[in-house]
Design a protein around this motif. Structure first.
Motif, PDB file in Angstrom:
ATOM      1  N   ASN A   1       0.996  -1.433   0.227  1.00 18.15           N
ATOM      2  CA  ASN A   1      -0.102   0.014   0.239  1.00 18.15           C
ATOM      3  C   ASN A   1       1.025   1.203   0.203  1.00 18.15           C
ATOM      4  O   ASN A   1       0.667   2.496  -0.244  1.00 18.15           O
ATOM      5  CB  ASN A   1      -0.859   0.116   1.164  1.00 18.15           C
TER       6      ASN A   1
ATOM      7  N   HIS B   1       3.528   1.700  -1.913  1.00 19.55           N
ATOM      8  CA  HIS B   1       3.909   2.212  -3.177  1.00 19.55           C
ATOM      9  C   HIS B   1       4.279   3.648  -4.148  1.00 19.55           C
ATOM     10  O   HIS B   1       4.984   3.863  -4.144  1.00 19.55           O
ATOM     11  CB  HIS B   1       3.144   1.322  -4.145  1.00 19.55           C
TER      12      HIS B   1
ATOM     13  N   PRO C   1       3.345  -6.960  -4.738  1.00 22.30           N
ATOM     14  CA  PRO C   1       2.383  -6.260  -5.354  1.00 22.30           C
ATOM     15  C   PRO C   1       2.074  -4.941  -5.375  1.00 22.30           C
ATOM     16  O   PRO C   1       1.796  -4.102  -4.096  1.00 22.30           O
ATOM     17  CB  PRO C   1       0.631  -7.114  -5.126  1.00 22.30           C
ATOM     18  N   ASP C   2       1.269  -4.347  -6.045  1.00 22.30           N
ATOM     19  CA  ASP C   2       0.875  -3.134  -5.596  1.00 22.30           C
ATOM     20  C   ASP C   2      -0.575  -2.528  -5.082  1.00 22.30           C
ATOM     21  O   ASP C   2      -2.300  -2.961  -5.678  1.00 22.30           O
ATOM     22  CB  ASP C   2       0.730  -1.401  -6.619  1.00 22.30           C
TER      23      ASP C   2
ATOM     24  N   GLN D   1      -2.006  -0.349  -3.681  1.00 22.48           N
ATOM     25  CA  GLN D   1      -2.621   0.964  -3.161  1.00 22.48           C
ATOM     26  C   GLN D   1      -3.574   1.213  -4.668  1.00 22.48           C
ATOM     27  O   GLN D   1      -4.881   2.071  -4.493  1.00 22.48           O
ATOM     28  CB  GLN D   1      -1.496   2.173  -3.325  1.00 22.48           C
ATOM     29  N   ILE D   2      -3.443   0.163  -6.319  1.00 23.39           N
ATOM     30  CA  ILE D   2      -3.900   1.335  -7.228  1.00 23.39           C
ATOM     31  C   ILE D   2      -5.481   0.630  -6.919  1.00 23.39           C
ATOM     32  O   ILE D   2      -6.617   0.684  -7.839  1.00 23.39           O
ATOM     33  CB  ILE D   2      -3.823   0.932  -7.854  1.00 23.39           C
TER      34      ILE D   2
END
Lengths: 280, 311, 288
Positions: free
Chosen positions: B231, B233, B262-263, B265-266
Motif C-alpha cells: 500500500n 508503493h 504487488p501494488d 494501492q491502486i
C-alpha cells in the motif's frame, strides 16, 4: 521420478519470476494509477507532513489502504476537540484529515468553519484571556481558516461550498467587504452556485471603498434583468449608490412601490453549517 | 465381507479410472470442501462484529448536515467492510494449506489422484467463494444501514423545509439531491466488487506465502506485512526514488521491493466511489483484468513451489 | 527383478534430506530394494526413525527418491495414474473434523472422480465394512481414535484401489479397536487387496503379514515370510491338550531313548492382549 525444477532452488526461481512479473506490470499499473487519479478515484499519496503529524495507528491504517476510515475516525476526534474547545488540536487534526482526503469537500468546509467561525467566536468571548491575546488569537484562527480555504480551493478549484465558507470569515469575522466581494465574485458561475451569490457580490462591492462605480454598474445590470431581481436589498443598495455617486435623477431607478407586500425579515444564524444546519 | 473386491485374483488387473490432465470436478470438490470447512469453522462469526460496527455507525449523531452525516456513516461502513475483507482473506487462506499439512490431511488428499494445481485452485476458489459471500452479506448490511438512514434524513429534511414554508419545490429537490448523492447509489455495488478484487489478490499472495511457509502464524504475519508495504508503493516512489538525497543502496532496495510486492494501492480506487465520484465502467473492467493477472501469476508461482514440495 | 506381478517395487532407493547450509544431510533410506507381490500383506517393521514412513511416502509419490526408483503396479510412483491404484491411511489421521463420516468418504470418493449413485452405494458399503453406519452422520470431531482409523481405512478404499498402504494403523488405538482393524486387514487380504503395512508393533505384524521386511537405520536388514524369519532351526515344539503326568513321563523317556533332549516344558499362556480383549468382550455382553 522426474520432478520439475529439481535442480533449481525453488525460492530463487520464484523470486526471479516475481521480479519479471513486477517489471512487466509496473508500467501498466503506473498508467492505471494516472487514469484513476485523473478520474478522481485515487488520491495521490498523502503529503510527507501528514505522515510526520500522524499517530502510529493512523499511519498504519493509511498504509493499510484505509485512508477513508482513518480520516473518518479523525473527523470524529475533531468533533471531540470542538466540544472541548481545543482549537489547536482541532487544527492539527484537520491538517491530517485534509491530507488524507483532499478531495472530500466537507473536510475543508468543516475545517474552515471550525477555525474561522467557531474558534474566532470563542476568542471573542473568552474572558479568561487578556484582551490583546484574545484579539491576536482571533486573527490567528481566522487566518488559519483562510489558509485552509486557499488550500481547499487549490485541491477543488470549482468548490462553491469552500468559497461561501471563506466569504463568511471575511464578512462576519474580519468584516472585510472588499475581500468578501472578491470571494463572492469568484464563486459566480461555478457549478452549483445559487443566484444570491451574484447579488451578494454586488452588495459587498458597493461597500468596498473605491469600488462604488463598478458596484453600481453591476447592480444596475442585475436590476435590468427583470422583476425577479427587484428585491428590496438590491433596490436599497442601488439607491444608496445613486446618492453616493450623485447619479442624475433621470437615470435613477424608480422608488419601490410602498404598497407591495414585503417578505418578513428572516433571522440568519450567525454560525450556520453548510446546508443551513444550526449548531446547538 | 460386504466390500466388493478390487480383483478377482490378486494378479488380474482391474479397469482403472483414467486420470485427466485437469479435472474441474476435483477442483470443485476441494472448493466446496473448503467452503464447508470455513463455514463450519464458524469464520462467519466475524460478520456479527461487522453488524455491531454498522449498528454503531448507523447511530452516529454529529453536529453536521444530513449529507455530511450520511457520508460519515457510509465511509465508516465501507471502510470497515474493506478492512474485514482483506484481513479475512489473509487469515482464511493462511489457515488452509499449512493446517492441512500440520493435520496430515494433505497426505490423504494428495495420495488420491489429485493434481497439485487442482488442490491449489480448489483452496483458492474456496477462499474466494467465502470472501465473496461475506462481502455480499456485509454489502447488504451496509446498504440497509445507509439506505435506512438516508430515507430517515430525507424525510426529516423535507419536513423541516416544508415547515419553514419559504423553499420552492426546486430548492427542496436540490437539497434532497445533495443528501441522496451521499446515500445509497447503484455505484456502491462497484465498491463491493473493488473490495473483492483487492481481497482476491491478497488471497493469491497469501497462497504463495503459505506454500513456502510451514505455519499459519508465519504466513499471516508476513502476508500482512506484504499488504502494508504494497500500500506504500506510490509513497515509496515519491519519498525514496525521486528524492535526490537518497543513496543508491536505498534506491535499489526500494526498487526491488516495488518490483516484488504487488501494488495494493491502486485497488483503493473504491474510496473515490464511496466519496461520490463518478466511476467509468471500463476502469473497473481494467482493474478486473489486473486482478485476474495477479491471480494467474501468483497461482502459477504457488504451483512452482508446491509441485515438488515434499511432505 | 521381474515387475510382472509386483504391486510395489522399490529398487535401490535412497532418500537424502538436506539439513540446511553447512549442516550436511541425513540419509533416511539407504539403497533400499523391496518388492510387494500382488495380493499379499507385506509388513515393513523397524524402530522409530528407521525410514519406514519415508519409504511409504516415496511409494505414495509424496516424496521423490534421491536415487533409485519406486513403482506401483509397474507405474512410476510419481505418476498420478499410480494414485488410482493406491489407498492410503496415514498414521494418526486427522481428516477434516468438520465433516461427518459419510461426508468424509464422499469427499475422497469425489476426488477419485466418483459421483452419483456409484458414490452413494460405495459410501454405504464402506460404512458397513468398517462398522460405522451408526456414526455416519456424526462429525469426525466426536470420533474416537479407533473410529478415526476405521473411517480412514474406509476412505482409503473408496476408489477400490488394488494396493492399500497403512502407516502404523493401530497407533494409539485401544486393544479392541486394534483388533477390529487387524480383522479388517485380514478381510482385505481375503478380498484380494495388496496390503503394505508399516508398523513398529511386532505382534501386530506377526499376526497379519505374509512377508515382513525389517528396516534399521534406513537399510533393509532382513526380509522374508514370517516362518522363514521366526523359525528356529532344528527345534520343534508340541502343544498337547489334557495330557496326563504319565503320558508326559513316557514322552520324556522316549525322547531320552532316541537321544533327543527336551529343552523346556511349560504351560501355554494367553497374551495380556488376548486376556484384555476377552474381558472387554465379556463386559460388553454382560452390559448388553
Amino acid at each position: 521420478m522426474k520432478r520439475l525444477f529439481h535442480f533449481v532452488p525453488r525460492l530463487i526461481l520464484v523470486l526471479a519470476l516475481l521480479a519479471m512479473f513486477g517489471l512487466v506490470r509496473e508500467p501498466v499499473e503506473q498508467r492505471m494509477r494516472a487514469r484513476l487519479i485523473e478520474a478522481n478515484l485515487l488520491l495521490p499519496p498523502p503529503a510527507q507532513t501528514a505522515f510526520e503529524q500522524m499517530s502510529q495507528s493512523a499511519m498504519m491504517g493509511t498504509l493499510g489502504g484505509l485512508r477513508t476510515l482513518v480520516a473518518t475516525y479523525l473527523t470524529l476526534e475533531a468533533f471531540d476537540y470542538f466540544s472541548t474547545k481545543s482549537w489547536d488540536a482541532l487544527r492539527q487534526t484537520y491538517q491530517i484529515i485534509v491530507d488524507l482526503e483532499p478531495r472530500d469537500e466537507s473536510n475543508w468546509v468543516s475545517a474552515i468553519w471550525h477555525l474561522g467561525i467557531n474558534a474566532t467566536a470563542n476568542m471573542e468571548y473568552n474572558d479568561r484571556l487578556p484582551k490583546f491575546e484574545r484579539e491576536r488569537l482571533f486573527r490567528e484562527y481566522a487566518f488559519a481558516g483562510i489558509a485552509f480555504a486557499e488550500r481547499g480551493i487549490a485541491q477543488l478549484p470549482d468548490s462553491v461550498a469552500i468559497r461561501l465558507q471563506l466569504a463568511e470569515i471575511y464578512r462576519v469575522k474580519l468584516q472585510d467587504n472588499c475581500a468578501t466581494a472578491r470571494v463572492y465574485g469568484d464563486t459566480i458561475g461555478r457549478p452549483g452556485a445559487l443566484g444570491y451569490v451574484r447579488r451578494f457580490y454586488g452588495y459587498f462591492m458597493a461597500r468596498c471603498p473605491g469600488k462604488e462605480r463598478e458596484a453600481y454598474d453591476y447592480l444596475i445590470s442585475l436590476y435590468r434583468e427583470g422583476k425577479q431581481q427587484h428585491l428590496p436589498t438590491l433596490i436599497k443598495e442601488i439607491k444608496n449608490l445613486e446618492v453616493k455617486l450623485s447619479i442624475p435623477d433621470k437615470e435613477r431607478i424608480p422608488d419601490p412601490d410602498p404598497d407591495l407586500p414585503r417578505p418578513a425579515p428572516q433571522s440568519q444564524p450567525s454560525t450556520p453549517l453548510p446546508g443551513g444546519i444550526m449548531v446547538p | 465381507m460386504s466390500s466388493s473386491p478390487p480383483t478377482e485374483k490378486a494378479d488380474s488387473r482391474v479397469q482403472t479410472r483414467h486420470v485427466p490432465l485437469f479435472s474441474l470436478g476435483r477442483v470443485l470438490t476441494i472448493t466446496s470442501g473448503t467452503v464447508t470447512q470455513l463455514f463450519r469453522m464458524k469464520v462467519f462469526y466475524f460478520l456479527f462484529a461487522f453488524a455491531l460496527v454498522m449498528v454503531a455507525a448507523g447511530n452516529f449523531s454529529l453536529p453536521a448536515t444530513p449529507a455530511q452525516e450520511l457520508s460519515t456513516i457510509k465511509k465508516v461502513s465501507f471502510g470497515t467492510m474493506d478492512l474485514f475483507a482483506w484481513l479475512f482473506s489473509i487469515v482464511a487462506t493462511a489457515l488452509l494449506i499449512p493446517r492441512d499439512q500440520e493435520d496430515r490431511t494433505l497426505y490423504t488428499i494428495l495420495a488420491k489422484p489429485v493434481r497439485r494445481i487442482e488442490y491449489l485452485l480448489g483452496k483458492l476458489g474456496g477462499v474466494l467463494c467465502v470472501v465473496g459471500l461475506s462481502l455480499l452479506v456485509m454489502g447488504t448490511i451496509c446498504a440497509i444501514t445507509v439506505g435506512f438512514r438516508e430515507s430517515l434524513l430525507v424525510s426529516e429534511e423535507i419536513g423541516a423545509m416544508q415547515a419553514d414554508g419559504h423553499f420552492a419545490p426546486d430548492e427542496v429537490n436540490q437539497q434532497i439531491d445533495l443528501i441522496r448523492h451521499q446515500g445509497l447509489r447503484p455505484e456502491l455495488a462497484l465498491v463491493v466488487l473493488a473490495y473483492f478484487f483487492k481481497a482476491a489478490v491478497v488471497a493469491a499472495v497469501t497462497l504463495l506465502l503459505s506454500t513456502i511457509a510451514s505455519s499459519s502464524l508465519f504466513t499471516i504475519i508476513v502476508s500482512i506485512l506484504v499488504f502494508l508495504i504494497g500500500n506504500a508503493h506510490a509513497l515509496a516512489t515519491g519519498f525514496w526514488l525521486q528524492e535526490s538525497g537518497n543513496s543508491w543502496v536505498v534506491r535499489i532496495v526500494v526498487k526491488v521491493v516495488k518490483v516484488l510486492i504487488p501494488d495494493f494501492q491502486i485497488f483503493a480506487f473504491s474510496e473515490g466511489i464511496v466519496q461520490g465520484e463518478v466511476v467509468p465502467y471500463w476502469l473497473v473492467g481494467e482493474m478486473g483484468l489486473i486482478t485476474v493477472g495477479y491471480l494467474l501469476v501468483f497461482l502459477l508461482l504457488s504451483l512452482l513451489v508446491f509441485v515438488d514440495k515434499e511432505f | 527383478m521381474s515387475s510382472s506381478n509386483a504391486a510395489v517395487e522399490v529398487e535401490n532407493m535412497t532418500k537424502v534430506f538436506p539439513l540446511g547450509l553447512r549442516k550436511g544431510s541425513v540419509i533416511a533410506v539407504d539403497s533400499l530394494s523391496l518388492r510387494v507381490e500382488a495380493g499379499e500383506v507385506y509388513g515393513l517393521i523397524g524402530p522409530n526413525g528407521s525410514g519406514k514412513s519415508t519409504t511409504m511416502k516415496v511409494v505414495l509419490g509424496l516424496m521423490a527418491p534421491s536415487k533409485g526408483s519406486a513403482k506401483v503396479f509397474g507405474l512410476d510412483s510419481g505418476d498420478i495414474q499410480a494414485r488410482n491404484e493406491i489407498g492410503f491411511l496415514p498414521e494418526n489421521p486427522y481428516f477434516y473434523r468438520h465433516l461427518t463420516g459419510e461426508e468424509t468418504i464422499r469427499f475422497y470418493g469425489k476426488l477419485c472422480g466418483m459421483r452419483g449413485a456409484e458414490l452413494s452405494a460405495r459410501t454405504k458399503e464402506l460404512l458397513r465394512l468398517v462398522d460405522l453406519e451408526s456414526a455416519a452422520n456424526r462429525r469426525l470431531a466426536g470420533y474416537s481414535k479407533g473410529m478415526l482409523q476405521r473411517i480412514g481405512l474406509a476412505q482409503s478404499l473408496v476408489q477400490k484401489p488394488r494396493l492399500v498402504i497403512l502407516d502404523e494403523p493401530t497407533a494409539g488405538v485401544d486393544p479392541v479397536g486394534s483388533r477390529q482393524i487387524r480383522d479388517l486387514i485380514l478381510r482385505l487380504r481375503d478380498e484380494g487387496y495388496t496390503v503394505f503395512l508399516c508398523s513398529h508393533l511386532l505382534a501386530q505384524v506377526q499376526e497379519v503379514c505374509d512377508r515382513v521386511g525389517i528396516l534399521f537405520r534406513g537399510k533393509m536388514r532382513r526380509e522374508g515370510t514370517l516362518d522363514e524369519l521366526v523359525a528356529v532351526e532344528g527345534r520343534t515344539s508340541l502343544t498337547l491338550d489334557s495330557v496326563s503326568p504319565e503320558l508326559l513321563a513316557e514322552i520324556h523317556e522316549l525322547a531320552a531313548a532316541k537321544g533327543v533332549s527336551v529343552l523346556s516344558e511349560e504351560r501355554p499362556r494367553t497374551s495380556l492382549e488376548q486376556l484384555f480383549i476377552q474381558l472387554a468382550e465379556s463386559e460388553g455382553e454382560t452390559r448388553s
